[in-house]
Design an enzyme around this catalytic site. Structure first.
Site, PDB file in Angstrom:
ATOM      1  N   LYS A 208      40.147  38.501  47.375  1.00 18.19           N
ATOM      2  CA  LYS A 208      41.341  39.052  46.804  1.00 18.19           C
ATOM      3  C   LYS A 208      42.189  39.172  48.272  1.00 18.19           C
ATOM      4  O   LYS A 208      43.491  39.019  48.382  1.00 18.19           O
ATOM      5  CB  LYS A 208      41.672  40.389  46.134  1.00 18.19           C
TER       6      LYS A 208
ATOM      7  N   SER B 199      41.786  44.312  36.651  1.00 15.19           N
ATOM      8  CA  SER B 199      42.308  44.873  37.965  1.00 15.19           C
ATOM      9  C   SER B 199      43.822  44.785  38.461  1.00 15.19           C
ATOM     10  O   SER B 199      44.041  45.127  39.415  1.00 15.19           O
ATOM     11  CB  SER B 199      41.305  43.893  38.900  1.00 15.19           C
TER      12      SER B 199
END
Length: 362
Positions: free
Chosen positions: A300, A255
């Protein structure tokens, strides 16, 4: 003993018993929570995250932070009390254990898989960044893995460059499977390859690899499918015109690709992409610069906001989930490609934020 005192004592004992039971009862869940964020333009442990040699670089400022998610281990047995607390907490998510560790995957297997994905994401980030800047990157099709006890074992090796299959040129990894499956199981297929050691030596010398050889392999039937295979997985290897190292340990998964690629672009171009502002983000990246979705987006976002980010580069496919629960003070910026991200950073730098592509919860 007065009735009121007895009732309070009984209630207390019942509460203690329930808490003890909650601690002892194990549940098949795992927890996700915000992990640390790292500025790809900065340093970790005294070393720059991005190290470039053999090409001119430029000073940078501000933040281009990659974000992470912290998860409980595969062997961790969550109890009922912890799961209830996790469900009630805003900065964590409780999910079924199989969501994070499917098919009984062990923590060691998951760590290995994440490390491989992280390595591949670094490779793709370099390719995408240089391609965006118009810097040529040479590529070739190679043997990525060889299946144990397959016909290819001992004949082909990881890193071998595949030039041809049955005399037909191989330009993309998928070409290999297409050419092999033209055969019936039990037939022979001829690979024209350059051994991995020869290719690596040529790369170090800055030359094109030479010295191909032909390898004949008898195909077998694929498990549960009536097609021919030899037992390899093809991939792509790249030769970069100068050295780019990404120094970051204890991080896994794919990611961070987008943020690595943007950091590389910033270091290789005059001026700076951020205008000194704090920008975080996430997203996988492929060799062509396409940004892909990731897991744990809401965790996140929280991690980025807590670190001080004002803008968050969000993969298009994660936009809906991100917009449904965006931390206050954080502006989501939708991105589909590395070019999208770069254009948005230019707008943020000059303060033209009204035209930024936004995420919608609808």
């Amino acid at each position: 003993m007065p009735r009121r005192t007895a009732t309070m004592l009984a209630s207390t004992l019942i509460l203690i018993a329930l808490l003890c039971a909650g601690v002892l009862i194990k549940v098949p869940y795992s927890e996700m929570s915000p992990g640390p964020t790292v500025n790809t333009l900065g340093k970790v442990g005294g070393e720059p995250v991005l190290q470039i040699s053999g090409h001119k670089t430029y000073p940078t400022s501000g933040n281009l932070n990659m974000t992470t998610v912290r998860v409980t281990g595969a062997d961790y047995d969550m109890n009922l009390v912890e799961s209830v607390y996790g469900w009630l907490a805003h900065d964590s998510v409780v999910v079924p254990h199989d969501t994070l560790y499917p098919d009984g995957k062990t923590e060691q297997q998951s760590t290995q898989e994440n490390a491989e994905e992280f390595s591949q994401s670094q490779e793709s980030a370099k390719v995408a960044a240089l391609t965006e800047l118009g810097i040529p990157v040479a590529s070739r099709v190679v043997v990525s893995t060889v299946v144990k006890d397959s016909p290819a074992q001992g004949k082909l090796h990881a890193g071998d460059v595949i030039k041809q299959v049955d005399g037909a040129p191989v330009k993309q990894p998928e070409d290999v499977a297409k050419l092999v499956t033209r055969h019936d199981p039990g037939e022979k297929v001829t690979f024209t390859v350059i051994p991995a050691r020869t290719a690596q030596a040529a790369e170090k010398a800055g030359k094109e690899p030479e010295g191909s050889r032909e390898i004949v392999i008898t195909t077998v039937k694929a498990p549960k499918e009536n097609r021919a295979i030899v037992g390899i997985q093809a991939g792509t290897d790249h030769t970069f015109p100068f050295r780019i190292d990404i120094k970051l340990a204890d991080v896994g998964g794919p990611s961070a690709g987008l943020m690595f690629s943007l950091g590389i672009i910033d270091k290789l171009t005059p001026g700076n992409l951020t205008g000194g502002k704090f920008i975080a983000g996430t997203g996988t990246i492929d060799d062509k610069g396409k940004v892909g979705p990731i897991g744990g987006i809401n965790m996140k976002l929280v991690g980025a906001r807590d670190a001080g980010a004002r803008y968050f580069l969000t993969p298009d496919e994660n936009c809906k989930a991100a917009a449904s629960d965006t931390p206050s003070g954080l502006t989501l910026v939708k991105v589909k490609t590395i070019s999208d991200a770069k254009k948005s950073l230019e707008k943020i730098r000059v303060g033209d934020t009204a035209g930024l592509p936004s995420c919608s919860a609808g």
